[in-house]
Scaffold this active site. Structure first.
Site, mmCIF file in Angstrom:
data_model
loop_
_atom_site.group_PDB
_atom_site.id
_atom_site.type_symbol
_atom_site.label_atom_id
_atom_site.label_comp_id
_atom_site.label_asym_id
_atom_site.label_seq_id
_atom_site.Cartn_x
_atom_site.Cartn_y
_atom_site.Cartn_z
ATOM 1 C CB CYS A 137 -7.934 -8.852 -3.319
ATOM 2 S SG CYS A 137 -8.359 -7.982 -4.850
ATOM 3 C CG HIS A 168 -5.150 -5.307 -3.256
ATOM 4 N ND1 HIS A 168 -5.185 -6.654 -3.541
ATOM 5 C CD2 HIS A 168 -4.871 -5.219 -1.921
ATOM 6 C CE1 HIS A 168 -4.925 -7.347 -2.447
ATOM 7 N NE2 HIS A 168 -4.735 -6.504 -1.448
ATOM 8 C CG HIS A 182 -4.626 -8.119 2.103
ATOM 9 N ND1 HIS A 182 -3.866 -7.525 1.119
ATOM 10 C CD2 HIS A 182 -3.727 -8.550 3.033
ATOM 11 C CE1 HIS A 182 -2.583 -7.581 1.434
ATOM 12 N NE2 HIS A 182 -2.473 -8.179 2.589
#
Length: 367
Positions: free
Chosen positions: A280, A328, A340
């Protein structure tokens, strides 16, 4: 660190000691707590999942368990990336210190040669004090004419001693600093290895759990995940959060969005930052590097170091940080949508910005 680097440091310490003696005569995650600034994961034993398919009524529990496992893997991935980043910085600092140590050794050798030359000159004059040399000189006037040179020589000798002492102290400090960086480097290598082990354990456990499911159960599980994401996004949009969002992307924002969306379909891989796979924060950091704005590597550091903006003020190119532990991150592309790299087994994709719990928004292009 290689044997050559250790020998340079050892040599420096030896030189320092020797000179001292001469002078006396070194996307699926669960909510978690806020992170430690330098997280070092501990490896907990994993319970082996049953090889028997769970009852259909337990699929929601299975989904929650998978969310937890992949979230734990994400936290460990951030720790892995952070430890690697710190290790790279420490390696560069050690290399710089090695150059300083080598230069200091060369300077010390030159000073020792000068001191030796002065000692030999004194030996040639018999080591007599200036008064005796004057009385015994065949040319007293010539001796007096050279007296100024003698005084200059004495000052030069004093300067030589001062410079040698200072160089000795510098070398000792360089050696101490290098030894400290070596200890930090070793600690971060151990932290990185522990995080790597934890990541592999969690992913393996998740894969084993998924392997117990029958084909129809896997389909049902995917549907449950889709429904949960849809509910979260609908609730987020229903709150009216986007009604005042009017932020206009800068030129750098547009470049970051262009890069990130061009990676759609590429696999997630923990610790990866392209060009074929991403995690990520690897995706977001590379997107902004492509836009000419280098940012921290990990989602936690992106949250800590970049400028925070309110959700109502966000614009395409901003980063949305998720979960209480900032484990994240995604890049906002506009209209309530993010791009993402979700988690192992998935690919870079577009998703609703409200599908996961939002911690906050940061802006790389704050200027």
């Amino acid at each position: 660190m290689g044997r050559g680097r250790r020998s340079v440091l050892a040599a420096a310490v030896t030189v320092v000691c020797a000179v001292t003696l001469l002078g006396a005569s070194g996307t699926a995650f669960a909510s978690a707590q806020r992170p430690d600034p330098n997280p070092t994961p501990t490896v907990a034993p994993s319970a082996s999942p049953s090889v028997t398919a769970p009852p259909d009524k337990d699929l929601e529990a299975v989904r929650a368990r998978l969310d937890g496992l992949y979230h734990d893997a994400a936290v460990a991935t951030d720790a892995y990336n952070a430890a690697g980043e710190r290790a790279e910085k420490q390696s560069a600092e050690i290399a710089d210190l090695e150059q300083k140590i080598a230069a200091g050794q060369a300077r010390l050798d030159a000073l020792k040669d000068r001191a030796g030359a002065a000692a030999r000159a004194q030996y040639r004059t018999g080591g007599l004090p200036p008064q005796a040399q004057f009385l015994l000189s065949a040319d007293p006037q010539g001796f007096l004419d050279g007296a100024g040179r003698v005084l200059a020589g004495q000052r030069a000798t004093s300067d030589l001693i001062t410079e040698t002492t200072r160089t000795q102290q510098d070398l000792r400090q360089y050696a101490d600093d290098a030894a400290d960086r070596l200890r930090q480097l070793e600690a971060n290598r151990k932290a990185k290895a522990a995080a790597q082990k934890r990541i592999k354990e969690r992913i393996k456990e998740a894969e084993k759990l998924q392997a117990t499911l029958e084909a129809r159960q896997r389909e049902r599980l995917a549907e449950l995940e889709r429904q949960a994401a849809e509910r979260a996004q609908t609730a987020w949009l229903g709150s009216g959060v986007l009604k005042d969002v009017r932020g206009k992307a800068s030129e750098a924002d547009e470049k970051a969005v262009e890069f990130a969306t061009a990676q759609i379909g590429k696999p997630y891989e923990w610790g990866a930052e392209g060009p074929k796979t991403f995690d990520c924060s690897g995706l977001t950091s590379q997107a902004w590097a492509a836009a000419g704005r280098p940012i921290p590597r990990t989602s936690q550091e992106q949250w800590k170091q970049l400028e925070h903006v309110a959700v109502k003020d966000m614009r395409p190119g901003d980063l949305i940080i998720y979960f209480d532990d900032a484990s994240h991150v995604a890049l906002y592309v506009g209209d309530g949508t993010i791009v993402h790299a979700p988690r192992p087994g998935r690919t870079v994709t577009l998703a609703g910005a409200g599908e996961m719990p939002i911690l906050g928004v940061v802006r790389p292009d704050a200027g």
